[in-house]
Design an enzyme around this catalytic site. Structure first.
Site, PDB file in Angstrom:
ATOM      1  N   ASP A   1      97.559  93.660  15.555  1.00  0.00           N
ATOM      2  CA  ASP A   1      98.958  94.015  15.323  1.00  0.00           C
ATOM      3  C   ASP A   1      99.745  92.783  14.874  1.00  0.00           C
ATOM      4  OD1 ASP A   1     101.638  94.832  15.465  1.00  0.00           O
ATOM      5  OD2 ASP A   1     101.272  96.094  17.211  1.00  0.00           O
TER       6      ASP A   1
ATOM      7  N   HIS B   1      99.304  97.710  13.577  1.00  0.00           N
ATOM      8  CA  HIS B   1     100.449  98.051  14.414  1.00  0.00           C
ATOM      9  C   HIS B   1     100.525  99.540  14.723  1.00  0.00           C
ATOM     10  CE1 HIS B   1     104.381  97.741  16.181  1.00  0.00           C
ATOM     11  NE2 HIS B   1     104.940  98.519  15.255  1.00  0.00           N
TER      12      HIS B   1
ATOM     13  N   SER C   1     106.011 101.491  19.078  1.00  0.00           N
ATOM     14  CA  SER C   1     106.869 100.406  18.618  1.00  0.00           C
ATOM     15  C   SER C   1     108.298 100.602  19.104  1.00  0.00           C
ATOM     16  CB  SER C   1     106.785 100.309  17.091  1.00  0.00           C
ATOM     17  OG  SER C   1     107.382  99.126  16.620  1.00  0.00           O
TER      18      SER C   1
END
Length: 254
Positions: free
Chosen positions: A197, A227, A95
């Site tokens: 996600d 995610h 991320s």
């Protein structure tokens, strides 16, 4: 996601062979979310470093005092330290960690880079209002909803329960910078994302793939994860693909 009383949100370093892996956690998260992959790689002879980014693992107030360059500088120090100890070094980030990975790959000579759930485009439209909201709401509670496919996955993570608005503006700056730097990423590149996600935009991984300057690049699409793919239901598949990528691009013999 929330703080887990049985987890310590600390950096970890697992020493082994001449191939090194730098693992960078995500926004408001901490190194435990990278530990399953880290331990998998260490068991196969890699030296693994997972730093704790500034403002993380302490308090939301600490994080709101950070700038994006604090995160990239800290990761760069960890990278240089690992390069001093290893023959080959790979970097992987989750991320926000993927944005830092893009920054490092564009500025340094890496053996390869891996983007987990790349946040070059996010699903939350409010982030674009962060420059204003940070003055009105310095922090706000996160949603109780989770996109984990494995209900036990959350027990393997440690993150803030509140969302730091000042830091979100820094994340937005870093996101825009990472998009501009993608063409400068020329090392071998692996992108791993999941259709489940809910944090990044549906086309984020494809955007990163299309705009990266790497000639040697590949993308892996998961179907049963949220995610945080490094701890969710398919984390073993993520680890296996990561190791295969490293093996195919490493010059070191572990």
């Amino acid at each position: 996601m929330a703080r887990q009383p049985d987890l310590e949100p600390a950096a970890f370093f697992l020493r082994s062979g001449p191939t090194g892996m730098l693992l960078i956690h995500g926004f408001t998260g901490s190194p435990p979310e990278m530990r399953p992959v880290g331990e998998y790689l260490h068991a196969r002879g890699l030296t693994v470093s997972a730093p704790l980014l500034p403002g993380h693992g302490t308090s939301v107030e600490d994080m709101n005092r950070c700038q994006w360059i604090d995160w990239t500088d800290h990761a760069e120090e960890a990278l240089l330290d690992l390069q001093a100890q290893c023959q080959d070094v790979f970097v992987a980030g989750l991320s926000m960690g993927s944005l830092i990975t893009i920054h490092l790959a564009a500025c340094h000579d890496l053996q390869g880079a891996i983007l987990y759930s790349p946040a070059v485009k996010v699903a939350e439209p409010l982030i674009h209002l962060a420059p204003l909201l940070k003055h009105l709401i310095p922090q706000r509670a996160k949603s109780d909803e989770s996109d984990y496919a494995d209900p036990a996955a959350e027990q393997r993570t440690w993150s803030y329960e509140d969302y730091p608005s000042h830091a979100a503006h820094e994340l937005l700056k870093l996101m825009r910078r990472a998009r501009r730097m993608l063409p400068d990423v020329t090392c071998p590149l692996l992108i791993v994302h999941s259709t489940g996600d809910q944090a990044i935009a549906p086309d984020s991984a494809r955007y990163a793939y299309a705009h990266a300057g790497s000639r040697d690049k590949e993308i892996m699409t998961l179907e049963e994860s949220g995610h945080v793919i490094t701890v969710d239901r398919e984390w073993t598949a993520v680890s296996e693909r990561t190791y295969a990528f490293i093996q195919s691009h490493s010059s070191a013999r572990d």
